[in-house]
Design an enzyme around this catalytic site. Sequence first.
Site, PDB file in Angstrom:
ATOM      1  CE  LYS A  54      38.032 115.242  56.708  1.00 39.19           C
ATOM      2  NZ  LYS A  54      37.621 116.415  57.249  1.00 39.19           N
ATOM      3  CD  GLN A  98      34.448 117.957  56.290  1.00 36.78           C
ATOM      4  OE1 GLN A  98      35.006 117.109  56.953  1.00 36.78           O
ATOM      5  NE2 GLN A  98      35.364 118.636  55.259  1.00 36.78           N
ATOM      6  CG  ASP A 121      38.567 119.264  62.542  1.00 35.34           C
ATOM      7  OD1 ASP A 121      39.156 118.722  61.758  1.00 35.34           O
ATOM      8  OD2 ASP A 121      37.142 119.176  62.256  1.00 35.34           O
TER       9      ASP A 121
END
Length: 295
Positions: A54, A98, A121
């Site tokens: 990422k 994460q 997200d």
Amino acid sequence: MSAKIISGTETAKAIREELKVQVAELTEKHKLIPGLVTILVGEDPASQSYVSAKNKTAHALGIHSEQVTLPAETSEEELLALVDKYNKADNIHGILVQLPLPKHINEAKVLYTIDPNKDVDGFHPVNVGKMMLGEQCFLPCTPHGCLELLQRAGVETSGAEVVVVGRSNIVGKPVANLMLQKRAGGNSTVTLCHTRTKDMSMHTKRADILVVAAGVANMITADMVKEGVVVIDVGVNRIGMSESGKAILAGDVDFNSVKEKASAITPVPGGVGPMTITMLMKNTVQAAKQLAGLA
Ligand code: L34
């Protein structure tokens, strides 16, 4: 018949080129550099590899990215304080924590603390709720990536029988929800299967489009699908280690047998994975525009 391979790698590349142009324009015209922070707690090798991908992708697109790596023992309070710091940071427009988090940290509490305007997200209840209602919001990256793959591969979703396998909050539930929305790329008739489904095959065999996010390597075999199905395989299972020490990956779909019956299928690796990362970049650019009042 052998299926057309829907390449996530190629599709992601095309979208990244579009994003690169947007980032350059924001930077030059508006002096606005989109900023992303990724927060990783612990040392799970898969998470480490996703998070570093990422950051690498962000960098390649001209997005400012900060990578915070914390020890597994980090307390919930410390993590919440860090999220709060980035909620207030003007140069950061997207915050990604994460998952999964270590067991002693309440995942929901952390996700609820992220400013919904920086929730790239799409996991905050405000964004989940808006998605459910069909309002404009940050869409979760993996489900959004699945929809983009279908759309860019020219697959008709309107009126299609879509069967989703897996009911996670990250993939199964949102993908099912997006596919039934009354808009382009949606309008499907959706069936959501899970571990308590009585006769899985009965459902999967009816699918025009099959989305599998169960986390079980090779669980969907050729006898479970109909001729001509379009298959999106979300699974990324580590099934072993090569001699050079690289993880050997398998999807949730038995690719070699199913590709002989399907009309189109995504591979693993190189399918949904790269799209997840690219949709995160798209959301980060969007967040920067919105926070700067440009969207
Ligand atoms: N907060 N946590 C948060 N957001 C997310 O969107 C994720 N996810 C899932 C796990 N936790 C998360 C991801 O980023 C899964 N995921 C993810 C991201 C990228 C890839 C796979 C899963 C990916 O790039 N897969 C490559 C193979 C990479 C490898 O070698 O391991 C592929 O081609 O499929």
